[in-house]
Motif scaffolding. Structure first.
Motif, short mmCIF file in Angstrom:
data_model
loop_
_atom_site.label_atom_id
_atom_site.label_comp_id
_atom_site.label_asym_id
_atom_site.label_seq_id
_atom_site.Cartn_x
_atom_site.Cartn_y
_atom_site.Cartn_z
N ALA A 48 -6.61 2.47 -5.68
CA ALA A 48 -7.34 2.49 -3.86
C ALA A 48 -6.12 1.83 -2.83
CB ALA A 48 -8.79 1.34 -4.20
N ARG A 49 -5.67 1.20 -3.32
CA ARG A 49 -4.38 0.78 -2.02
C ARG A 49 -3.79 1.35 -1.86
NH1 ARG A 49 -2.36 -5.70 -4.22
NH2 ARG A 49 -4.11 -6.51 -4.88
N ALA A 50 -2.82 2.61 -3.20
CA ALA A 50 -2.14 3.68 -2.56
C ALA A 50 -2.17 4.30 -2.06
CB ALA A 50 -1.28 3.51 -3.92
N VAL A 51 -3.44 4.92 -2.43
CA VAL A 51 -4.61 6.03 -1.66
C VAL A 51 -4.65 5.61 0.28
CG1 VAL A 51 -6.40 7.32 -1.62
CG2 VAL A 51 -5.35 7.05 -3.99
N ALA A 52 -5.26 4.43 -0.05
CA ALA A 52 -4.89 3.82 1.20
C ALA A 52 -3.79 3.77 2.19
CB ALA A 52 -5.98 2.40 1.83
N LEU A 53 -2.78 3.89 1.75
CA LEU A 53 -1.61 3.41 2.31
C LEU A 53 -1.34 5.64 2.76
CD1 LEU A 53 0.67 0.81 1.09
CD2 LEU A 53 0.08 1.36 3.48
N LEU A 54 -1.74 5.70 1.72
CA LEU A 54 -0.97 7.25 2.01
C LEU A 54 -1.59 7.98 2.60
CD1 LEU A 54 -0.95 8.96 -2.18
CD2 LEU A 54 0.92 8.32 -0.37
N ARG A 55 -3.10 7.42 3.02
CA ARG A 55 -3.42 7.99 3.97
C ARG A 55 -3.73 7.88 5.49
NH1 ARG A 55 -8.96 10.76 2.67
NH2 ARG A 55 -8.78 10.07 0.85
N ILE A 56 -2.92 6.07 5.50
CA ILE A 56 -2.58 5.62 6.76
C ILE A 56 -0.83 5.96 7.25
CG2 ILE A 56 -2.26 3.51 8.13
CD1 ILE A 56 -5.02 2.66 5.95
N ALA A 57 -0.45 6.42 6.32
CA ALA A 57 0.91 6.71 6.29
C ALA A 57 1.14 7.85 6.88
CB ALA A 57 1.74 6.66 4.77
N ARG B 136 7.61 2.25 5.57
CA ARG B 136 7.63 0.74 4.42
C ARG B 136 7.12 1.39 3.07
NH1 ARG B 136 8.42 -0.63 8.87
NH2 ARG B 136 8.48 -2.58 9.35
N LEU B 137 6.28 2.65 3.67
CA LEU B 137 5.82 3.27 2.14
C LEU B 137 7.02 4.01 1.51
CD1 LEU B 137 3.55 3.43 0.16
CD2 LEU B 137 2.81 5.84 1.82
N ARG B 138 7.54 4.90 2.12
CA ARG B 138 9.08 5.37 2.11
C ARG B 138 9.81 4.80 0.69
NH1 ARG B 138 10.19 7.79 5.85
NH2 ARG B 138 11.44 6.22 6.80
N GLU B 139 10.46 3.64 1.59
CA GLU B 139 10.45 2.53 0.71
C GLU B 139 10.29 1.94 -0.52
OE1 GLU B 139 10.91 -0.52 3.91
OE2 GLU B 139 12.03 0.98 5.26
N PHE B 140 8.88 1.72 -0.43
CA PHE B 140 8.56 1.13 -2.10
C PHE B 140 8.62 2.12 -2.36
CE2 PHE B 140 4.52 1.97 -4.40
CZ PHE B 140 4.78 0.19 -5.19
N PHE B 141 8.19 3.97 -2.99
CA PHE B 141 8.39 5.09 -3.24
C PHE B 141 9.87 4.72 -3.70
CE2 PHE B 141 3.93 5.96 -2.23
CZ PHE B 141 3.56 6.02 -3.50
#
Length: 206
Positions: free
Chosen positions: A109-118, A127-132
């Protein structure tokens, strides 16, 4: 008289874990009200801390969002022995990523929320790109061919992001309803090609 802790520096309550309290409250409020309507002041009020303390720990609201929603993944455990199976590295990688998300709904759920907002927030996307990229490089680095190494890792990340978006955000039926083993069988060979296969332009082979 100026306090010994310095002018403008937020006072820390040593009796509670302020940082974790802020993160927990931020997750609740981002989920309830969305990113745009949730303010740092409101988070501070519910968490019982000075909003300045939130800035002290996390900086901007974008940074707080990523910290609050970024999945907590023990990469070493999730991907241990990834090359010691009957499947190829690519197939095993796809399977373990999807299986992890399926077994841990909270982290998913956390990751999906980030994907939506990104999709609409550049700083969150950064930030999400750096993480993945960090996960892909850390897990698959030893298996990537030396030629065009950066491009290979980037393509692996793009393939996995597309797969996860299709499954959990867009809910494409054939992808959303498939078992982790099926997705591994379908997408794994593509990951293998990006890792160590031939990715030269067909025109360059003439």
């Amino acid at each position: 008289m100026t306090s010994a802790r310095g002018r403008g520096r937020p006072k820390l309550d040593r009796t509670v874990d302020n940082r974790e309290q802020i993160l927990t409250t931020a997750r609740e409020m981002f989920s309830e009200s969305g990113f745009e309507r949730t303010t740092m002041r409101a988070i501070g009020r519910r968490a019982g801390v000075d909003p300045a303390l939130i800035h002290h720990y996390f900086g901007t609201k974008n940074d707080l969002l990523v910290a609050a929603l970024r999945p907590e993944v023990d990469v070493a455990t999730v991907f241990a022995g990834i090359a010691d199976t009957d499947a190829t590295v690519g197939c095993e990688f796809v399977y373990r990523v999807v299986d992890f998300w399926e077994r841990d709904p909270q982290q998913r759920a956390r990751a999906v929320a980030l994907l939506r907002i990104a999709v609409t927030h550049d700083q969150v996307a950064d930030r999400l790109r750096e993480f993945f990229l960090g996960v892909a490089t850390g897990v698959l680095g030893e298996f990537v061919s030396a030629d065009e190494r950066g491009q290979r890792v980037a393509m692996v990340m793009s393939q996995m992001l597309g797969l996860l978006m299709a499954r959990y955000v867009m809910r494409v039926p054939a992808i959303a309803d498939a078992a982790a083993s099926d997705l591994s069988r379908w997408a794994g060979p593509t990951i293998d090609r990006y890792l160590f296969g031939d990715i030269t332009n067909p025109s360059d082979r003439r």
